[in-house]
Scaffold this motif. Structure first.
Motif, short mmCIF file in Angstrom:
data_model
loop_
_atom_site.label_atom_id
_atom_site.label_comp_id
_atom_site.label_asym_id
_atom_site.label_seq_id
_atom_site.Cartn_x
_atom_site.Cartn_y
_atom_site.Cartn_z
N ILE A 8 -48.80 36.38 70.45
CA ILE A 8 -48.36 37.78 70.52
C ILE A 8 -46.93 37.85 71.06
CG2 ILE A 8 -48.72 39.97 71.73
CD1 ILE A 8 -51.74 39.40 71.57
N ALA A 9 -46.66 37.07 72.12
CA ALA A 9 -45.32 37.05 72.72
C ALA A 9 -44.29 36.48 71.74
CB ALA A 9 -45.34 36.23 74.00
N LYS A 10 -44.69 35.43 71.03
CA LYS A 10 -43.77 34.83 70.05
C LYS A 10 -43.42 35.83 68.95
CE LYS A 10 -43.59 31.20 66.50
NZ LYS A 10 -43.48 32.12 65.35
N ASN A 11 -44.42 36.56 68.46
CA ASN A 11 -44.15 37.54 67.41
C ASN A 11 -43.24 38.66 67.91
OD1 ASN A 11 -45.73 36.12 65.59
ND2 ASN A 11 -47.58 37.30 66.00
N ALA A 12 -43.47 39.08 69.15
CA ALA A 12 -42.62 40.12 69.73
C ALA A 12 -41.18 39.61 69.86
CB ALA A 12 -43.16 40.55 71.10
N ALA A 13 -41.03 38.35 70.29
CA ALA A 13 -39.70 37.76 70.42
C ALA A 13 -39.01 37.62 69.07
CB ALA A 13 -39.80 36.41 71.11
N THR A 14 -39.77 37.22 68.05
CA THR A 14 -39.21 37.09 66.71
C THR A 14 -38.71 38.43 66.19
OG1 THR A 14 -40.68 35.23 66.21
CG2 THR A 14 -39.71 36.39 64.33
N ASN A 15 -39.50 39.48 66.41
CA ASN A 15 -39.09 40.82 65.98
C ASN A 15 -37.81 41.26 66.70
OD1 ASN A 15 -41.30 40.99 64.28
ND2 ASN A 15 -42.57 42.08 65.76
N TYR A 53 -35.53 39.26 67.95
CA TYR A 53 -34.43 38.44 67.44
C TYR A 53 -33.89 39.01 66.13
CZ TYR A 53 -32.01 34.31 65.59
OH TYR A 53 -31.07 33.46 65.07
N GLU A 54 -34.80 39.41 65.24
CA GLU A 54 -34.37 39.99 63.97
C GLU A 54 -33.65 41.32 64.20
OE1 GLU A 54 -34.30 38.68 61.02
OE2 GLU A 54 -35.20 36.82 61.76
N ALA A 55 -34.16 42.12 65.15
CA ALA A 55 -33.51 43.39 65.47
C ALA A 55 -32.10 43.16 66.02
CB ALA A 55 -34.35 44.18 66.47
N PHE A 56 -31.98 42.11 66.85
CA PHE A 56 -30.66 41.76 67.38
C PHE A 56 -29.70 41.41 66.26
CE2 PHE A 56 -27.97 38.01 68.32
CZ PHE A 56 -27.05 38.60 69.15
N HIS A 57 -30.16 40.61 65.30
CA HIS A 57 -29.27 40.22 64.20
C HIS A 57 -28.89 41.42 63.35
CE1 HIS A 57 -28.02 38.39 60.33
NE2 HIS A 57 -27.42 37.54 61.15
N GLU A 58 -29.83 42.32 63.12
CA GLU A 58 -29.53 43.54 62.35
C GLU A 58 -28.46 44.36 63.07
OE1 GLU A 58 -33.17 45.59 61.69
OE2 GLU A 58 -34.05 43.99 60.46
N GLN A 59 -28.56 44.45 64.40
CA GLN A 59 -27.56 45.18 65.17
C GLN A 59 -26.21 44.48 65.11
OE1 GLN A 59 -27.95 48.13 66.51
NE2 GLN A 59 -25.92 48.24 67.43
N LEU A 60 -26.24 43.15 65.13
CA LEU A 60 -25.01 42.36 65.04
C LEU A 60 -24.32 42.62 63.70
CD1 LEU A 60 -23.70 40.31 66.99
CD2 LEU A 60 -24.82 38.49 65.69
N VAL A 61 -25.08 42.63 62.63
CA VAL A 61 -24.52 42.90 61.29
C VAL A 61 -23.97 44.32 61.22
CG1 VAL A 61 -25.08 43.13 58.83
CG2 VAL A 61 -25.96 41.18 60.13
#
Length: 238
Positions: free
Chosen positions: A74-81, A83-91
């Motif tokens: 559960i924690a890994k999936n939350a972290a993955t989400n 991370y993807e949100a961070f990259h979207e914000q970076l873009v």
């Protein structure tokens, strides 16, 4: 943790971390005295949930910390989400910077290196030198993920795959140029620099490399950057 593989960004043939990044915890543990402090550095792989959860649970239990494998996933999936949100914000910020540059007629530099080059004590604040010269600076990690462009090398390292994609991205945008930061005498950069140079040359772009671990003062770097700006101006006016 020790991570042989990075997160798969689907931009390369494989997604290894370089040895420095992958196993640096081993270097730290072997060379530093932590007295009674327990250092936990399991070998983990994000590609397989069950294996990841088992490794995390086992290594933390060795130091008296208990998590269920279900909670770890559960924690890994939350972290993955996240991370993807961070990259979207970076873009998103990348696109804003590019739009600002074009509205105000500023040249754009895609500044490439590895994540640890973000430390201002390592990069000598190269980004600030560039902005002082009138460039708008974006990082290669902020580049929107591209299709898997063909390269002439075995493309198996995550950081290098980002670099190659950034080079292709620069070629596709007339108002962009690329600077590659290298440090620590990385042997693989002998390959990456040649490949990036070839990609840029085929697109009629300049290739600029700065060895940031060989800088005693910023005078030489400033000259290189000013020369690049002048060459870009001459190319634009040609």
């Amino acid at each position: 943790p020790c991570m042989t593989y990075n997160v798969d960004e689907h931009q390369s043939d494989n997604h290894y971390n370089c040895p420095l990044v992958a196993y640096y915890p081993e270097v730290i543990a072997a060379n530093m005295d932590f007295d009674k402090t327990k250092i936990v550095y399991p070998f983990i792989n994000f590609d397989h949930d069950a294996t990841f959860a088992k490794a995390i649970r086992m290594h933390f239990e060795k130091v008296g910390i208990h998590f269920s494998e279900k909670d770890i996933i559960i924690a890994k999936n939350a972290a993955t989400n996240e991370y993807e949100a961070f990259h979207e914000q970076l873009v998103k910020e990348h696109r804003k910077a590019v739009a600002y540059a074009r509205e105000n007629n500023h040249p754009i530099i895609v500044l490439c290196g590895r994540p640890y080059h973000l430390d201002p004590l390592i990069n000598h604040q190269m980004n600030q030198l560039l902005t002082q010269l009138g460039f708008v600076v974006v990082s290669e990690e902020s580049v929107p993920r591209q299709k898997n462009h063909k390269v002439n090398v075995l493309n198996q390292w995550t950081y290098h795959a980002r670099l190659y994609q950034a080079a292709h991205y620069v070629v596709e945008n007339k108002d962009m140029n690329l600077i590659q930061l290298v440090s620590f005498g990385c042997g693989i950069d002998a390959i990456t620099s040649d490949e990036v140079r070839d990609i840029l040359k085929d697109g009629n772009k300049f290739y600029t490399q700065i060895k940031i671990d060989e800088i005693d003062n910023l005078g030489a770097a400033k000259i290189r950057l000013r020369s690049l700006k002048e060459a870009i101006g001459q190319q634009k006016g040609a």
